[in-house]
Design a protein around this motif. Structure first.
Motif, PDB file in Angstrom:
ATOM      1  N   ILE A   1       6.025  11.098   9.924  1.00 31.82           N
ATOM      2  CA  ILE A   1       7.459  11.285   9.654  1.00 31.82           C
ATOM      3  C   ILE A   1       7.982  10.128   8.797  1.00 31.82           C
ATOM      4  CG2 ILE A   1       9.739  11.357  10.730  1.00 31.82           C
ATOM      5  CD1 ILE A   1       8.423  12.767  13.110  1.00 31.82           C
ATOM      6  N   LEU A   2       7.552   8.900   9.129  1.00 24.35           N
ATOM      7  CA  LEU A   2       7.963   7.735   8.347  1.00 24.35           C
ATOM      8  C   LEU A   2       7.469   7.854   6.903  1.00 24.35           C
ATOM      9  CD1 LEU A   2       9.165   4.876   8.103  1.00 24.35           C
ATOM     10  CD2 LEU A   2       6.958   3.999   8.939  1.00 24.35           C
ATOM     11  N   ASN A   3       6.282   8.409   6.712  1.00 20.84           N
ATOM     12  CA  ASN A   3       5.705   8.523   5.379  1.00 20.84           C
ATOM     13  C   ASN A   3       6.593   9.347   4.438  1.00 20.84           C
ATOM     14  OD1 ASN A   3       3.326   8.291   3.481  1.00 20.84           O
ATOM     15  ND2 ASN A   3       3.423  10.535   3.705  1.00 20.84           N
ATOM     16  N   GLN A   4       7.361  10.278   5.016  1.00 20.96           N
ATOM     17  CA  GLN A   4       8.231  11.111   4.204  1.00 20.96           C
ATOM     18  C   GLN A   4       9.439  10.340   3.672  1.00 20.96           C
ATOM     19  OE1 GLN A   4       9.254  14.448   6.674  1.00 20.96           O
ATOM     20  NE2 GLN A   4       7.126  15.092   6.956  1.00 20.96           N
ATOM     21  N   ASN A   5       9.711   9.169   4.268  1.00 16.98           N
ATOM     22  CA  ASN A   5      10.910   8.401   3.906  1.00 16.98           C
ATOM     23  C   ASN A   5      10.609   7.120   3.130  1.00 16.98           C
ATOM     24  OD1 ASN A   5      12.631  10.260   5.267  1.00 16.98           O
ATOM     25  ND2 ASN A   5      12.051   9.295   7.213  1.00 16.98           N
ATOM     26  N   VAL A   6       9.333   6.856   2.865  1.00 16.35           N
ATOM     27  CA  VAL A   6       8.981   5.636   2.123  1.00 16.35           C
ATOM     28  C   VAL A   6       8.093   6.019   0.932  1.00 16.35           C
ATOM     29  CG1 VAL A   6       9.169   4.147   4.144  1.00 16.35           C
ATOM     30  CG2 VAL A   6       6.968   5.211   3.589  1.00 16.35           C
ATOM     31  N   SER A   7       7.993   5.093  -0.005  1.00 15.83           N
ATOM     32  CA  SER A   7       7.154   5.323  -1.191  1.00 15.83           C
ATOM     33  C   SER A   7       6.044   4.284  -1.229  1.00 15.83           C
ATOM     34  CB  SER A   7       8.005   5.228  -2.469  1.00 15.83           C
ATOM     35  OG  SER A   7       8.469   3.891  -2.654  1.00 15.83           O
ATOM     36  N   ASN A   8       5.143   4.449  -2.153  1.00 17.68           N
ATOM     37  CA  ASN A   8       4.046   3.484  -2.317  1.00 17.68           C
ATOM     38  C   ASN A   8       4.469   2.242  -3.112  1.00 17.68           C
ATOM     39  OD1 ASN A   8       2.239   5.126  -0.950  1.00 17.68           O
ATOM     40  ND2 ASN A   8       1.709   6.297  -2.795  1.00 17.68           N
ATOM     41  N   LEU A   9       5.734   2.194  -3.520  1.00 20.51           N
ATOM     42  CA  LEU A   9       6.202   1.071  -4.343  1.00 20.51           C
ATOM     43  C   LEU A   9       6.520  -0.165  -3.512  1.00 20.51           C
ATOM     44  CD1 LEU A   9       8.610   3.067  -6.701  1.00 20.51           C
ATOM     45  CD2 LEU A   9       6.224   2.405  -7.111  1.00 20.51           C
ATOM     46  N   CYS A  10       6.649   0.016  -2.201  1.00 25.28           N
ATOM     47  CA  CYS A  10       6.985  -1.099  -1.288  1.00 25.28           C
ATOM     48  C   CYS A  10       8.265  -1.796  -1.744  1.00 25.28           C
ATOM     49  CB  CYS A  10       5.831  -2.099  -1.211  1.00 25.28           C
ATOM     50  SG  CYS A  10       5.964  -3.212   0.227  1.00 25.28           S
ATOM     51  N   SER A  11       9.253  -1.006  -2.029  1.00 26.16           N
ATOM     52  CA  SER A  11      10.538  -1.565  -2.444  1.00 26.16           C
ATOM     53  C   SER A  11      11.275  -2.133  -1.246  1.00 26.16           C
ATOM     54  CB  SER A  11      11.381  -0.459  -3.090  1.00 26.16           C
ATOM     55  OG  SER A  11      11.686   0.534  -2.125  1.00 26.16           O
TER      56      SER A  11
END
Length: 512
Positions: A58-68
């Motif tokens: 679920i968390l993966n849907q709200n974050v990107s691989n950019l680590c912003s």
């Protein structure tokens, strides 16, 4: 009390044998319970790992691989809202590239971890590592593709917390092995037991070894001892029932006479009700034998026995005495209601019974017209006995007692009997009432009985009435007085008085 000890010894033996068997069987129950508990512990840990992994997805849907910065804040929010997760991270290939604490990062993941992720059925696995404070920590990995995914850092005490409800309450010793890291409570108890059961997860690299203690066997024994007590109680109850039935057949003949003299015979009364106004107009006296060791003995047993032993007159005299006491102690009931007493066919031809009635009438002249004597129609007399019975009935009526013919319609001599002597009341047997319904073939028979009673100037009481339909049909047939379970079972005199007072009624005379 002590005289009953020999009878109680077999009961004690039944319980002792049952308890010994339960002790021997406790090993089986404990082993079986350990099998169930071990499987459930593995399921609990599997479900927990799956739950954490699902949260990572679920968390993966709200974050990107950019680590912003926004990604980092969202990961921190996830950790903050989780009770047990200390840190989450994003990985790509063999490196953790972003964490909730430090943001962008570059932490290598071992090849064996990646191999387990790829080999896993659900692409989820667990791993052991060290935190920044060099404390052992657990990681849960959930892949989102062949080379990317997320991980969660879990404190090691979380796993013992999950299984605490099982191991503490059941007092198991356990050793939980996750990869090569062990968690156990073996130090809490130094007692050694040979029985050890090992349970391994089919999904993740951990296993748990359960070892019973004395407390474990004690816990499972007391958890199942109620079954032992129940089984022993049933066996003891069956023993007592069978034993007392055999004892009753041997001893009841010798104790009946003592029961009459020792006040073990109790008076019960079943109300007779006028259905036109629901008023209690009288009651039928019935006796119950409350044996001190055998409990309640049915009248169907001891009344024929009293006739056989020749003590039926004593029993009837006892009943008349109890009825007289009841009427004297309750003048309000006596003023407007009556009590009927059954007369045995043997008593009807016995001069002693007639003499007892004469003595009763002399002692209680005001009660005579409040007592209705019921004589069954099915009197199997020879001619000489019949003449004696008819003569005694004349004498009884001269004393002032009123007479009812009971169970009318069940015998072959009823019509002849009421032709030879006049009665004031006809009691229709319950056999006819139970067969009564709206289209019943018994209705013409009842109509004939009721018409006969009217022609002979007899009041009618229907016995064994149990339903509203029977009440309705009897009312249509012109029957006013009923007796049966529809209104009440036979009850103690105090209960009858209360019932009579609770029902609003106008003063009525006895049916006779």
């Amino acid at each position: 009390m002590f005289r009953h000890l020999p009878n109680l010894l077999p009961v004690a033996a039944i319980f002792l044998i049952a308890l010994l068997f339960s002790v021997a069987g406790n090993y089986y129950h404990t082993q079986r319970a350990m099998q169930l508990d071990g499987k459930e512990i593995v399921n609990v840990l599997d479900r927990y790992i799956d739950k954490v992994a699902s949260e990572l997805y679920i968390l993966n849907q709200n974050v990107s691989n950019l680590c912003s910065t926004q990604d980092k804040l969202r990961m921190r929010a996830h950790v903050f809202n989780s009770e047990y997760i200390k840190e989450v991270g994003l990985y790509k290939d063999n490196f953790v590239t972003c964490t909730s604490n430090e943001g962008p990062n570059y932490i290598q993941i071992g090849d064996e971890v990646m191999d387990r992720i790829h080999a896993s059925k659900n692409h989820i696995t667990i791993s052991i590592g060290e935190s920044s404070s060099y404390m052992p920590t657990f990681f849960i990995y959930a892949s989102t593709s062949a080379s990317t995914g997320l991980n969660a850092l879990i404190p090691p005490e979380r796993f013992p917390e999950l299984i605490k409800q099982f191991v503490n309450s059941h007092e198991y010793q356990y050793k939980l092995t996750i990869l090569d890291y062990e968690l156990s409570n073996l130090y809490q108890n130094n007692t050694e037991y040979r029985e050890k059961l090992t349970f391994t997860s089919n999904l993740y690299p951990f296993k748990i070894e359960l070892q019973p203690t004395f407390g474990t066997y004690q816990y499972h024994y007391f958890s199942n001892v109620w079954q032992t007590i129940l089984a022993a109680s049933i066996c003891a109850l069956l023993y007592l029932i069978i034993g007392y039935q055999l004892l009753a057949k041997r001893s009841i003949e010798y104790t009946l006479l003592n029961a009459i003299h020792n006040d073990e015979i109790e008076l019960y009364l079943q109300p007779i009700v006028d259905i036109n106004n629901n008023a209690v107009v009288g009651s039928e006296a019935l006796v119950r034998w409350n044996h001190p060791t055998q409990g309640q003995i049915s009248p169907d047993i001891f009344i024929p026995l009293a006739e056989k032993l020749g003590v039926i007159d004593l029993l009837t005299e006892k009943m008349m005495s109890m009825v007289a006491q009841f009427l004297q102690e309750n003048p309000r009931y006596q003023e407007s209601k009556y009590v009927s007493v059954n007369v045995s066919r043997i008593s009807l031809i016995d001069s002693l019974f007639l003499n007892n009635l004469k003595k009763f009438a002399k002692r209680h002249p005001l009660l005579v017209d409040r007592i209705l004597l019921e004589v069954t129609e099915n009197l199997d007399f020879d001619q000489q006995q019949l003449n004696t019975a008819l003569s005694n009935l004349v004498s009884i009526q001269k004393l002032g007692f009123q007479l009812a013919i009971d169970d009318f319609g069940t015998g072959y001599s009823g019509l002849n009997f009421i032709r030879l002597h006049s009665f004031q009341v006809m009691k229709i047997d319950q056999v006819f009432i139970k067969s009564l319904h709206s289209e019943s073939s018994i209705t013409p028979v009842l109509v004939s009985m009721i018409q006969l009673a009217k022609e002979l100037n007899m009041k009618v009481i229907a016995e064994g009435v149990e339903t509203e339909q029977q009440i309705s049909l009897l009312r249509k047939l012109g029957v006013s007085y009923i007796q049966g379970y529809y209104y009440s079972y036979p009850i103690k005199p105090e209960a009858l008085l209360k019932l009579s007072e609770d029902v609003q009624y106008s003063p009525v005379n006895s049916p006779a």
